[in-house]
Scaffold this motif. Sequence first.
Motif, short mmCIF file in Angstrom:
data_model
loop_
_atom_site.label_atom_id
_atom_site.label_comp_id
_atom_site.label_asym_id
_atom_site.label_seq_id
_atom_site.Cartn_x
_atom_site.Cartn_y
_atom_site.Cartn_z
N ASP A 154 0.72 -1.25 0.07
CA ASP A 154 -0.03 -0.05 0.07
C ASP A 154 0.78 1.31 0.02
OD1 ASP A 154 -2.38 -1.43 -0.34
OD2 ASP A 154 -2.70 -1.34 2.05
N VAL A 155 2.06 1.29 0.40
CA VAL A 155 3.11 2.34 0.45
C VAL A 155 3.39 2.61 -1.04
CG1 VAL A 155 5.13 3.28 1.20
CG2 VAL A 155 3.78 1.73 2.79
N LYS A 156 2.99 3.81 -1.46
CA LYS A 156 3.59 4.37 -2.81
C LYS A 156 4.74 5.36 -2.63
CE LYS A 156 0.36 1.68 -4.85
NZ LYS A 156 0.46 0.36 -4.32
N PHE A 157 5.39 5.31 -3.50
CA PHE A 157 6.25 6.61 -3.79
C PHE A 157 5.69 7.54 -4.77
CE2 PHE A 157 9.87 8.72 -5.74
CZ PHE A 157 10.61 9.20 -4.64
N LEU A 158 5.69 8.80 -4.05
CA LEU A 158 5.01 9.94 -4.82
C LEU A 158 6.27 10.89 -5.52
CD1 LEU A 158 2.03 10.55 -2.31
CD2 LEU A 158 2.20 8.96 -4.48
N PRO A 159 6.64 10.88 -6.56
CA PRO A 159 7.60 11.85 -6.97
C PRO A 159 6.88 13.04 -7.27
CG PRO A 159 6.71 10.35 -8.84
CD PRO A 159 6.27 9.83 -7.35
N THR A 160 7.64 14.13 -6.74
CA THR A 160 7.21 15.44 -6.70
C THR A 160 7.40 15.88 -8.38
OG1 THR A 160 7.55 17.70 -6.02
CG2 THR A 160 9.60 16.40 -6.52
N ASP A 161 6.36 16.97 -8.64
CA ASP A 161 5.87 17.31 -9.94
C ASP A 161 6.85 18.66 -10.15
OD1 ASP A 161 4.15 15.51 -10.61
OD2 ASP A 161 2.70 16.85 -9.71
N ASN A 162 7.23 19.09 -8.86
CA ASN A 162 7.93 20.39 -8.97
C ASN A 162 9.58 20.05 -8.98
OD1 ASN A 162 9.44 22.93 -8.26
ND2 ASN A 162 7.62 23.66 -7.13
N ILE A 163 10.27 20.32 -9.76
CA ILE A 163 11.60 20.06 -10.13
C ILE A 163 12.41 20.87 -8.91
CG2 ILE A 163 11.45 19.52 -12.49
CD1 ILE A 163 12.84 22.16 -13.07
N HIS A 164 12.10 21.91 -8.57
CA HIS A 164 12.72 22.81 -7.47
C HIS A 164 12.93 21.81 -5.99
CE1 HIS A 164 13.35 25.83 -10.58
NE2 HIS A 164 12.03 25.67 -10.72
N GLU A 202 12.24 18.40 -3.43
CA GLU A 202 13.01 17.01 -3.17
C GLU A 202 12.39 16.23 -4.36
OE1 GLU A 202 12.60 16.15 0.61
OE2 GLU A 202 13.97 17.57 1.38
N VAL A 203 13.01 14.94 -4.27
CA VAL A 203 12.61 13.82 -5.18
C VAL A 203 11.13 13.50 -5.17
CG1 VAL A 203 13.15 11.40 -6.09
CG2 VAL A 203 15.02 13.03 -5.32
N GLY A 204 10.87 13.37 -3.97
CA GLY A 204 9.58 12.81 -3.56
C GLY A 204 9.31 12.38 -2.22
N GLN A 205 8.35 11.67 -1.84
CA GLN A 205 8.06 11.20 -0.51
C GLN A 205 7.15 9.90 -0.63
OE1 GLN A 205 5.67 14.08 1.62
NE2 GLN A 205 4.21 13.92 0.25
N PHE A 206 6.97 9.28 0.78
CA PHE A 206 6.20 7.98 0.41
C PHE A 206 4.73 8.34 0.94
CE2 PHE A 206 10.45 6.34 1.08
CZ PHE A 206 10.55 5.50 0.17
N SER A 207 3.72 7.59 0.31
CA SER A 207 2.27 7.92 0.96
C SER A 207 2.10 7.29 2.01
CB SER A 207 1.37 7.29 -0.19
OG SER A 207 1.82 6.06 -0.15
N THR A 208 1.21 7.68 2.90
CA THR A 208 0.75 7.19 4.17
C THR A 208 -0.57 6.21 3.93
OG1 THR A 208 1.91 8.59 5.37
CG2 THR A 208 0.10 7.41 6.33
N PRO A 209 -0.75 5.14 4.11
CA PRO A 209 -2.03 4.18 3.84
C PRO A 209 -2.94 4.94 4.62
CG PRO A 209 -0.42 2.78 3.47
CD PRO A 209 0.20 4.06 4.18
N THR A 210 -4.25 5.05 4.24
CA THR A 210 -5.49 5.67 5.16
C THR A 210 -6.12 4.48 5.90
OG1 THR A 210 -6.91 5.74 3.44
CG2 THR A 210 -5.61 7.52 3.89
N CYS A 211 -6.86 4.65 7.06
CA CYS A 211 -7.84 3.67 7.59
C CYS A 211 -8.91 3.61 6.80
CB CYS A 211 -7.79 3.91 9.18
SG CYS A 211 -8.60 5.24 9.59
#
Length: 625
Positions: free
Chosen positions: A349-359, A361-370
């Motif tokens: 369920d954890v997904k890596f979310l790359p950022t759309d803004n090149i300025h 960071e690379v991105g972050q991991f999603s937090t699954p919801t209950c």
Amino acid sequence: MAEYGEDPLMSSQNLTCPLCLEMFKDATLLTCGHTFCRICLENYDETQREVADMACPLCRVTTKLDKERVAGLPANVTVNGLVDDCRSADVSHKATDDVTKCTACEFGKDAVSFCIACSYYMCEGCDEGHGQLMTTFFKGHQVISLDDVKEKDISIDELSNKCSIHKRDDKDLFCKDCKVFICYKCTIVSHRDHVIKNQPDVVDELKNTVDRLIKLSESTIASLKENIGFIENKKEGVQEATQKLRADVMEAVHVKSIQLQENERMLLEQVDALQERCDGDIDTLKENAVHRIQNISRSLALVNDGIKTRHLEMDRLTAHSLHCEELEAILSEAFDETSAKDILESVKDVKFLPTDNIHEEVGQFSTPTCRIINKFEFPKHIQGMVKKNINSVVIAQYGGQSVIKINSSGDKQDMQKLPSMFYYDIAFQSRSKMVVSSNSYYEIHVHAKDGSRLATMEVPRGGDYPKVSIGPSDEILVANKSSQVFIYESSGQTLTHTIPTPNLPKQAFAIMSGAIVTSSCDANPSVVQLYDKDGNAGTSIRALQGEYLYPAVDSKDRIFIAKVKKGTLLLTLYELEGLDLRKKAQFEELKISPGSNACYLVCLSRGMLAFACGCWLYFVKVPYI
């Protein structure tokens, strides 16, 4: 309004171009609705070729031009038609080579002259008579020969200062709104409420305006030339500045590349930590299963050894019976078939979310919801709830004399029935012993698996029916909205400890570390507080007015707190640090059916919670964090 006998088409001031002050020639329409001669607009456009659009000379509204500029603007067909009609109807606008008839007499002879003062065309006879009276009646009149008009190729209107509508009146006034010269009658008829000025004043103003514009233009041109020199002198400075910018960009890219590498390292460390945590949890599940096999095998060996003895003494018979009960209790425990699956699903369920803004960071991991996976409604309010196994709970209903076991799929089973009392709250000890809070304010009962009563405890009376829970060593915790929590040893015979709690808790839970978690539940304000066995207070979490807090402890000594408010459920996960709580995750709000503020929260497994509110029971899937 035209005077009697005059043609309305002769109102030529309405057909006059505001720029050249002459009758329209090829009338051309702007977006704002104003009309001008096309040649006048082309001359006007020459002064602003550098801009893409044209501002109206009168109202300054912008008209969009295409690549053909003025040539691409539409003609005003209506005005052009009126001009044509006016020219054909007004004899003063006819070409002088046309035959013009005398208007001073009734004989209709060919005209040879025109009197500007009288505004009459005259035949030879009228011209002669008019000349004879020049020293008396027509003194000061100016008579023009039509032959002279023809040779000079001009119109009578150009020679006359008379109004084309009111023939006998001079055009000695200027309408500032319409930008035309008019007579005094026109101010009343066609130019009412317009700004009117005398001709001399207009001439003076125009001369002053021209002089001012000439001086301003000369000054502006001089300033622009000076500015051009200034710009050229700064060209070298621009080159130096852009070179510095290039160097700054290259330096920023270099720094960003280092930051991206560091960000990559941190993200991969998070992935490694996730894998290490999940691997550890998987190993723990495996160890628990192996440990359970060992317990079953050990108990089975004791049972087999006992049954092989031909003559069982009373003590050995008692021990053998206890061994059988222990083995039966171990075998009755449900297998943990979901935790390993939950661990795998939580990683997926954890997904890596790359950022759309090149300025950034690379991105972050999603937090699954209950999410709520199932909910069930009961005919009466739920009064007590306790975990039975990893996917089921046992509940007591208001005024009920039995308890019901229900799992997350909705399968129900009636359990112990005690006709002599109502269930108010329940808890389970080892060997399936059940602790029951009845309809008494001060009595708590301990029952064996077969329903027989083993003990009765009398609790000091508090502000509510007592609620019970079981500690790590089978000790019994009681909270009844009084200023202390009562702790009894596992048999229920002896009160071993009391913990002072000024928040008047209605629920209390013991955790493996020895700390006690309390909640005042539906009190205002609702407070969750941690204490040690000596009554020392730790973290306190206080809700706002109209919010109510209900805690639950999982097998890892983590604490979930449910915040209930107006049909919503907000779950927050905390980790324990001594007597302090550190927030680990807060999940999105869940919608629940409005019900009683008396609620219960139970941890079934690492990824499953049960929540009861009013008549509703919810099974909630939480991320495996």
